[in-house]
Design a protein around this motif. Structure first.
Motif, PDB file in Angstrom:
ATOM      1  N   UNK A  10       2.704   8.961   3.494  1.00  0.00           N
ATOM      2  CA  UNK A  10       2.523   8.779   4.704  1.00  0.00           C
ATOM      3  C   UNK A  10       2.909   7.194   5.122  1.00  0.00           C
ATOM      4  N   UNK A  11       3.678   7.240   6.270  1.00  0.00           N
ATOM      5  CA  UNK A  11       4.052   5.858   6.466  1.00  0.00           C
ATOM      6  C   UNK A  11       3.793   5.509   8.015  1.00  0.00           C
ATOM      7  N   UNK A  12       3.325   6.349   8.723  1.00  0.00           N
ATOM      8  CA  UNK A  12       2.902   5.928  10.124  1.00  0.00           C
ATOM      9  C   UNK A  12       1.703   5.269  10.211  1.00  0.00           C
ATOM     10  N   UNK A  13       1.456   4.095  10.607  1.00  0.00           N
ATOM     11  CA  UNK A  13       0.228   3.124  10.144  1.00  0.00           C
ATOM     12  C   UNK A  13      -0.765   3.713  10.823  1.00  0.00           C
ATOM     13  N   UNK A  14      -0.877   4.462  12.072  1.00  0.00           N
ATOM     14  CA  UNK A  14      -2.217   5.009  12.521  1.00  0.00           C
ATOM     15  C   UNK A  14      -2.708   6.154  11.724  1.00  0.00           C
ATOM     16  N   UNK A  15      -1.630   7.221  11.236  1.00  0.00           N
ATOM     17  CA  UNK A  15      -1.913   8.319  10.368  1.00  0.00           C
ATOM     18  C   UNK A  15      -2.667   7.638   9.078  1.00  0.00           C
ATOM     19  N   UNK A  16      -2.058   6.777   8.628  1.00  0.00           N
ATOM     20  CA  UNK A  16      -2.198   6.131   7.143  1.00  0.00           C
ATOM     21  C   UNK A  16      -4.038   5.424   7.371  1.00  0.00           C
ATOM     22  N   UNK A  17      -4.164   4.918   8.339  1.00  0.00           N
ATOM     23  CA  UNK A  17      -5.573   4.312   8.898  1.00  0.00           C
ATOM     24  C   UNK A  17      -6.641   5.509   8.824  1.00  0.00           C
ATOM     25  N   UNK A  18      -5.986   6.585   9.545  1.00  0.00           N
ATOM     26  CA  UNK A  18      -6.949   7.741   9.571  1.00  0.00           C
ATOM     27  C   UNK A  18      -7.311   8.485   8.334  1.00  0.00           C
ATOM     28  N   UNK A  19      -6.082   8.541   7.539  1.00  0.00           N
ATOM     29  CA  UNK A  19      -6.374   9.273   6.218  1.00  0.00           C
ATOM     30  C   UNK A  19      -7.417   8.449   5.437  1.00  0.00           C
ATOM     31  N   UNK A  20      -7.045   7.058   5.193  1.00  0.00           N
ATOM     32  CA  UNK A  20      -7.725   5.984   4.461  1.00  0.00           C
ATOM     33  C   UNK A  20      -9.272   6.038   4.606  1.00  0.00           C
ATOM     34  N   UNK A  73       0.801  -1.179   0.000  1.00  0.00           N
ATOM     35  CA  UNK A  73       0.013   0.119   0.075  1.00  0.00           C
ATOM     36  C   UNK A  73       0.927   1.256   0.028  1.00  0.00           C
ATOM     37  N   UNK A  74       0.542   2.374  -0.971  1.00  0.00           N
ATOM     38  CA  UNK A  74       1.330   3.641  -0.773  1.00  0.00           C
ATOM     39  C   UNK A  74       0.253   4.617  -0.603  1.00  0.00           C
ATOM     40  N   UNK A  75       0.690   5.441   0.205  1.00  0.00           N
ATOM     41  CA  UNK A  75      -0.481   6.710   0.214  1.00  0.00           C
ATOM     42  C   UNK A  75       0.324   7.922   0.349  1.00  0.00           C
TER      43      UNK A  75
END
Length: 695
Positions: free
Chosen positions: A623-633, A599-601
């Motif tokens: 965005x590589x931070x897992x929690x921030x990636x989760x939130x953005x998606x 996954x690339x965000x």
């Protein structure tokens, strides 16, 4: 492999404005907000004509049939524009005016005014209006006066002869811009209602007094729209700022591209205006109401009753920054995200305030694109200079229609000793970044802010955007290299993690799209979800079409112009396009690529337009931070895929339709996010997530 013809960009822009106009017609939208949407569409149309129409008009006048701009395109776009304008005035006359009046809000015509109201209007005319008016009768010594872009004017045909016995029959009356276009009648004349009068009706009621011993036979309001896109050859000027100042003086008198007149304007006067401004009949717009609906937005502020407005909404302060003594110290723990306008823009100002007041901060670098004419942020930068910090501001002087404000800020910053640069010759600097360098012991530490939107606190309350705060050494190192490039125009920077237009951004997006297509073709799964304001870059469109034909599932959330023709059977059925129009202007740019298990965000300042990819300085960062990636998606992609209240979905014929919902209250993504952030204790980044699925 054959792909469908792309949709026309200009017609796509007009279609977007049709979707915005729909909000002015919706009865469930608060009444004054409906009037605001009507005004927004008029403002958008003004800019469309000022920027997009001159080339099409030239093609029509020169009967050009091939190339980027043709006579056929001009006729087609003009037809669509006339249809949109007619819809505007129909909504105003048959929906908004009756609804306003039913709620005690009326624009009172001259014929409907009481004797007391007429006396008040006459006194206003004599004391506030007449001293500023100077009618010009046309004759060899008085040619047609210069008419400024978007100014209100009257054209009048007079009977009889002037004081010298001449039968010059045409006069032009320019209405000063300083006069308000709507006036509120005082309470003692309003009977407890909100009664207003329009400036044109005030002037019309007393027009004959301006021409003593003459009879007004015919008249009409009129308004000219002119081409206003500044063109400055940066390589041929020694001082870009001064060249732009000179260009701004001429902007109001560029080539005429549209003339608006009252619906009852006599053909004789309309034809005279078309000849005067060298315009074909297709450029003549007869309107059933005020010739400038933008200024009708004043009604919202004059009435200003909360029951006719959206419920107040106060953005929450980002949970990750609440209660911290120092943003710098917090960023050492990890990156922080703020989702505006659901979360406040205030942390950006707080970060800058902390930098200004911290004696260990040595340098501040910032890009300035649209920050507004009254900006605390710019005042903070000036204060930083006064406190001895090295301040570098990359000011984009060519930000369309913000040139004057940015020139003024550049001069104010330079006056206190800031280093002001204007970026790379021939390119606009559209990237949004703030970089702070701080001495910590024997080392220097950088702190950065990146954004999808502008450093403008006012629009941050109205636009959806993402703010990204970081102390990551790799990201801030990339930011430093970009600033060096912008200031010195040295060699193209080698960036570790960021992608930068016009150098690597388009290429990287093309690679990710192709990878998703290959993964889908190999049965490993290819998924693309991209949110942006516009999609008009042909290379990216063709890449998306090819990936879609290989089986990649593609969802595009494109607010405005989209030239990709989605949902065409056998060609683009794996691509879905939706446009979100709501209370807030969708402005964030988020790009997701699912390539097999990878996954690339990315977040970005850039839309997928040719100018953003090849003629601007833009940034995208992963965005590589897992929690921030989760939130953005979750917040910026998944939630938008399931919206039913604000969505418009592109159909196979290129048109847009609102989805049908079985729910009594269709899912509304903006309302859901507002509700989420009203709960101050809830942190959505802690939630688990799933990959974006097919809608």
């Amino acid at each position: 492999m054959q792909f469908p013809a792309m949709l026309d960009r200009d017609e796509s822009i007009l279609a977007f404005n049709t979707r915005v106009l729909d909000w002015a017609a919706r009865e469930e939208v608060p009444l004054l907000e409906r009037m605001r949407y009507l005004s927004i569409v008029s403002s958008n149309l003004d800019e469309f004509f000022e920027v997009r129409m001159a080339d099409l008009l030239d093609a029509a006048q020169n009967h050009i049939h091939e190339g980027d701009f043709t006579e056929r395109q001009f006729l087609s776009v003009s037809t669509k524009a006339h249809e949109l304008v007619a819809q505007q005035y129909d909504i105003l006359r048959y929906s908004l005016y009756p609804a306003l009046e039913a709620n005690g809000i009326t624009i009172v015509s001259h014929g409907a005014r009481t004797p007391e109201q007429r006396r008040w209007v006459k006194n206003y005319f004599e004391t506030q209006v007449r001293p500023l008016l100077l009618p010009v009768s046309l004759d060899p010594a008085h040619p047609f006066p210069q008419v400024a872009n978007k100014s209100l004017n009257f054209i009048v045909k007079l009977a009889g002869r002037d004081a010298l016995g001449r039968s010059n029959s045409i006069a032009i009356l320019k209405v000063p811009r300083a006069l308000p276009r709507l006036l509120r009648l005082p309470p003692h004349l309003s009977g407890g209602k909100d009664l207003l009068v329009s400036l044109p009706s005030v002037i019309r009621a007393h027009l004959e007094e301006l021409f003593p011993n003459r009879e007004v036979e015919q008249l009409s309001q009129f308004r000219i729209t002119r081409h206003s896109d500044l063109a400055v050859d940066e390589e041929d000027v020694s001082n870009l700022r001064m060249a732009l100042r000179e260009g701004l003086q001429q902007r109001h008198y560029g080539k005429a591209v549209r003339v608006e007149v009252s619906s009852n304007c006599p053909d004789e006067l309309a034809d005279l205006l078309c000849r005067q401004f060298d315009l074909p009949q297709q450029s003549l717009y007869r309107v059933h109401g005020p010739v400038n609906l933008v200024r009708m937005g004043m009604l919202v502020d004059l009435v200003n009753k909360q029951e006719f407005l959206f419920p107040p909404f106060a953005p929450s302060y980002p949970q990750a920054l609440r209660g911290v003594d120092s943003i710098f110290e917090r960023l050492k723990e990890g990156d922080v995200l703020a989702h505006q306008p659901f979360e406040s823009f205030e942390p950006v100002l707080d970060m800058l305030r902390e930098a200004v007041n911290d004696p260990n901060v040595l340098a501040i670098k910032q890009t300035i694109y649209r920050t507004g004419s009254d900006s605390e942020l710019m005042s903070l930068l000036r204060e930083a200079v006064r406190r001895g910090k090295e301040v570098t501001a990359v000011v984009e002087l060519k930000a369309r229609f913000d040139e004057e404000a940015n020139i003024n800020w550049a001069e104010k910053l330079e006056s206190v000793g800031a280093q002001v640069v204007y970026g790379v010759v021939g390119m606009k600097t559209h990237a949004k970044m703030l970089l702070i360098t701080r001495r910590e012991g024997k080392k220097l530490k950088r702190y950065g802010h990146l954004a999808t939107g502008n450093y403008n606190p006012r629009t941050a309350r109205l636009y959806t955007d993402l703010s990204y705060f970081t102390a990551d050494d790799v990201l801030t190192g990339d930011m430093q290299r970009v600033f060096v490039h912008l200031a010195s125009q040295s060699e193209i920077p080698r960036l570790s993690r960021m992608q930068m237009a016009p150098y690597t951004l388009q290429e990287t997006m093309l690679q990710r799209i192709a990878q998703a297509g290959r993964a889908a073709a190999a049965g490993k799964g290819g998924r693309i979800v991209a949110k942006m304001n516009a999609l008009t870059d042909e290379a990216l469109i063709l890449a998306l079409l090819e990936a879609g034909q290989k089986g990649a599932q593609i969802d595009l959330i494109v607010r405005g112009a989209c030239m990709l023709h989605a949902q065409v059977p056998g060609l683009s059925e794996n691509i879905r396009v939706r446009s979100i129009i709501g209370r807030f202007l969708e402005h964030s740019r988020v790009f997701y690529f699912g390539i097999g298990e990878e996954e690339h965000l990315y977040l970005s300042s850039a839309d997928w337009m040719n100018r953003n990819m090849l003629r601007r300085i833009e940034l995208a960062w992963p965005v590589t931070d897992p929690e921030l990636k989760t939130r953005i998606i979750d917040e910026c992609l998944l939630a938008y895929e399931y919206d039913e209240a604000l969505s418009w979905q592109m159909q196979a014929d290129g048109s847009y339709a609102r989805p049908q919902s079985p729910l009594e209250h269709p899912r509304n993504v903006q309302r859901a996010l507002m509700t989420r952030y009203l709960n101050a204790g809830k942190d959505s980044s802690k939630k688990g997530r799933k990959k974006p699925g097919k809608t």
